[in-house]
Design an enzyme around this catalytic site. Structure first.
Site, mmCIF file in Angstrom:
data_model
loop_
_atom_site.group_PDB
_atom_site.id
_atom_site.type_symbol
_atom_site.label_atom_id
_atom_site.label_comp_id
_atom_site.label_asym_id
_atom_site.label_seq_id
_atom_site.Cartn_x
_atom_site.Cartn_y
_atom_site.Cartn_z
ATOM 1 N N GLY A 43 0.815 -1.220 0.000
ATOM 2 C CA GLY A 43 0.000 0.000 0.000
ATOM 3 C C GLY A 43 0.843 1.261 0.000
ATOM 4 O O GLY A 43 0.557 2.221 -0.726
ATOM 5 N N CYS A 44 1.891 1.268 0.802
ATOM 6 C CA CYS A 44 2.743 2.451 0.901
ATOM 7 C C CYS A 44 3.513 2.694 -0.402
ATOM 8 O O CYS A 44 3.734 3.831 -0.799
ATOM 9 C CB CYS A 44 3.699 2.315 2.075
ATOM 10 S SG CYS A 44 2.826 2.215 3.659
ATOM 11 N N THR A 45 3.902 1.615 -1.058
ATOM 12 C CA THR A 45 4.589 1.747 -2.337
ATOM 13 C C THR A 45 3.636 2.302 -3.393
ATOM 14 O O THR A 45 3.999 3.211 -4.152
ATOM 15 C CB THR A 45 5.167 0.388 -2.788
ATOM 16 O OG1 THR A 45 6.114 -0.043 -1.801
ATOM 17 C CG2 THR A 45 5.846 0.490 -4.141
ATOM 18 N N ALA A 48 3.140 6.044 -2.640
ATOM 19 C CA ALA A 48 4.318 6.845 -3.000
ATOM 20 C C ALA A 48 4.451 6.963 -4.516
ATOM 21 O O ALA A 48 4.741 8.049 -5.045
ATOM 22 C CB ALA A 48 5.573 6.217 -2.397
#
Length: 154
Positions: A43-45, A48
């Protein structure tokens, strides 16, 4: 959660190169401050990379994008290089900004309760006040949702 109209809490944290970056460095500019749980997680990738894909739009709006997590400076450097992230990533291992912005909260995953960063985005206006609070944002649409919001404000 902080509220619209409140003064944004000040912070000074290291970026991916170990340079100290303060919120006050961007006085007079609009800032998108997004908090995320961890570098290199799915999710964070996606979140970003969505900010990176939309970065030209933020530059055209003269908006600074800052991502904050409790990952180390070294982790941020690898993350930024791996995904060619053009915006600022700040390391907050002591939870200075994370707690000031009230995003360190109880989370439940598969029935297990733990403390962690709740994915949240703040827009801070040119005067240093919170203009918009976006709790529990979706990683894939967070960046485009902000650009839509900024376009409506014109």
């Amino acid at each position: 959660m902080l509220e619209v109209g409140q003064k944004a809490p000040a912070f000074s944290l290291q970026d991916k190169n170990g340079n100290l970056v303060s919120l006050s460095d961007f006085a007079g500019k609009k800032v998108v401050l997004y908090f995320y749980p961890k570098d290199n997680t799915p999710g964070c990738t996606r979140q970003a990379c969505a900010f990176a894909q939309n970065y030209d739009g933020f530059k055209q709006e003269d908006v600074v994008v800052i991502g904050i997590s409790k990952d180390s400076v070294a982790s941020h450097l690898k993350f930024a290089e791996k995904f060619d992230l053009p915006f600022i990533l700040l390391s907050d291992p002591e939870l200075q900004a994370i707690q000031a912005y009230d995003v360190w909260q109880e989370k439940k995953l598969y029935g297990k309760v733990s403390m962690g960063v709740v994915r949240t985005t703040y827009i801070i206006d040119q005067s240093g006040n919170i203009e918009l609070v976006m709790p529990k944002v979706k990683p894939d649409t967070n960046a485009s949702d902000i650009l839509d919001y900024l376009a409506k404000g014109k």
